[in-house]
Structures are given as structure tokens and as C-alpha cells.
Design a protein around this motif. Structure first.
Motif, PDB file in Angstrom:
ATOM      1  N   VAL A 290      -8.019   7.249 -10.310  1.00 24.88           N
ATOM      2  CA  VAL A 290      -7.960   6.495  -9.062  1.00 24.88           C
ATOM      3  C   VAL A 290      -9.352   6.271  -8.500  1.00 24.88           C
ATOM      4  CG1 VAL A 290      -5.645   7.319  -8.460  1.00 24.88           C
ATOM      5  CG2 VAL A 290      -7.636   8.602  -7.693  1.00 24.88           C
TER       6      VAL A 290
ATOM      7  N   ALA B 161      -7.614   4.233  -2.707  1.00 22.36           N
ATOM      8  CA  ALA B 161      -7.597   2.778  -2.542  1.00 22.36           C
ATOM      9  C   ALA B 161      -6.829   2.084  -3.655  1.00 22.36           C
ATOM     10  CB  ALA B 161      -9.022   2.239  -2.482  1.00 22.36           C
ATOM     11  N   GLN B 162      -7.000   2.567  -4.895  1.00 27.84           N
ATOM     12  CA  GLN B 162      -6.309   1.907  -5.996  1.00 27.84           C
ATOM     13  C   GLN B 162      -6.213   2.834  -7.191  1.00 27.84           C
ATOM     14  OE1 GLN B 162      -9.382  -1.254  -6.433  1.00 27.84           O
ATOM     15  NE2 GLN B 162      -9.172  -0.872  -8.607  1.00 27.84           N
TER      16      GLN B 162
ATOM     17  N   ARG C 246       0.833  -1.207   0.000  1.00 33.06           N
ATOM     18  CA  ARG C 246       0.000   0.000   0.000  1.00 33.06           C
ATOM     19  C   ARG C 246       0.861   1.247   0.000  1.00 33.06           C
ATOM     20  NH1 ARG C 246      -4.359   2.552  -0.040  1.00 33.06           N
ATOM     21  NH2 ARG C 246      -5.099   4.018   1.509  1.00 33.06           N
TER      22      ARG C 246
ATOM     23  N   LEU D 225       2.140   1.891  -3.411  1.00 34.78           N
ATOM     24  CA  LEU D 225       1.077   2.457  -4.230  1.00 34.78           C
ATOM     25  C   LEU D 225       0.936   3.953  -3.973  1.00 34.78           C
ATOM     26  CD1 LEU D 225      -1.703   1.906  -5.993  1.00 34.78           C
ATOM     27  CD2 LEU D 225      -2.701   2.255  -3.742  1.00 34.78           C
TER      28      LEU D 225
END
Length: 97
Positions: free
Chosen positions: A53, A89-90, A40, A43
């Protein structure tokens, strides 16, 4: 007293189950959690302006500006929202939106 002799006594019999539980705890909980935290952090450190995102709240947007602690996302035309950088989150791929 040698190492194996210790585990043959009453004290060793009491310590052995605790030692086994510690080893199980390490491999089942602590180690995977550390790997996930490291992934994480990689990232969050790799975020760049222009990336699409998804936030932890489910909001899709494009990164407009980044600072050490915050990210400004364009969620619609002329609509920008400021989020904590950790709320991302991603990173979405080109085929996702």
C-alpha cells in the motif's frame, strides 16, 4: 394556484434561481463527493494482510497486521510503522512498489 403559476409571480421569480443553484450544487459537488467517499470506504474495508500500500504521506509498505482503526506496515526489513487505517491512500498493484 397551480405549480407553474407560482413561478410567474414575484415570489416565484426569487425562488427559482435559488432552486436552480441547489440543483447545481447537488450534481456538481455533493453527489460526486459522496461517490468518492463510498469508493474510499470500500477500499479501506477491503484491506488485507500482505497487500502493498501507499499512505497519504507517500510511504510505501506491506500490511503486517490490521485492526479496526490501525494498520501496521513493514516499510523496510525489520522496520514496522503503525498508521491510522484511514492514512492508507491506495493499494499498489503487483508491478508497483
Amino acid at each position: 394556484m397551480d405549480f407553474l403559476g407560482f413561478f410567474q409571480g414575484q415570489t416565484g421569480q426569487a425562488v427559482l434561481p435559488v432552486l436552480i443553484m441547489v440543483v447545481i450544487f447537488y450534481f456538481m459537488l455533493y453527489r460526486p463527493q459522496k461517490k468518492q467517499q463510498k469508493k474510499r470506504q470500500v477500499l479501506l474495508d477491503s484491506l488485507k494482510k500482505g497487500q502493498k500500500v501507499l499512505t497519504i504521506g507517500g510511504i510505501h509498505g506491506e500490511i503486517v497486521t490490521l485492526s479496526e482503526d490501525t494498520a501496521v506496515l513493514r516499510v523496510a526489513e525489520k522496520v514496522e510503522m503503525t498508521f491510522a487505517r484511514s492514512a492508507i491512500a491506495q493499494v499498489l498493484g503487483k508491478d508497483q512498489k
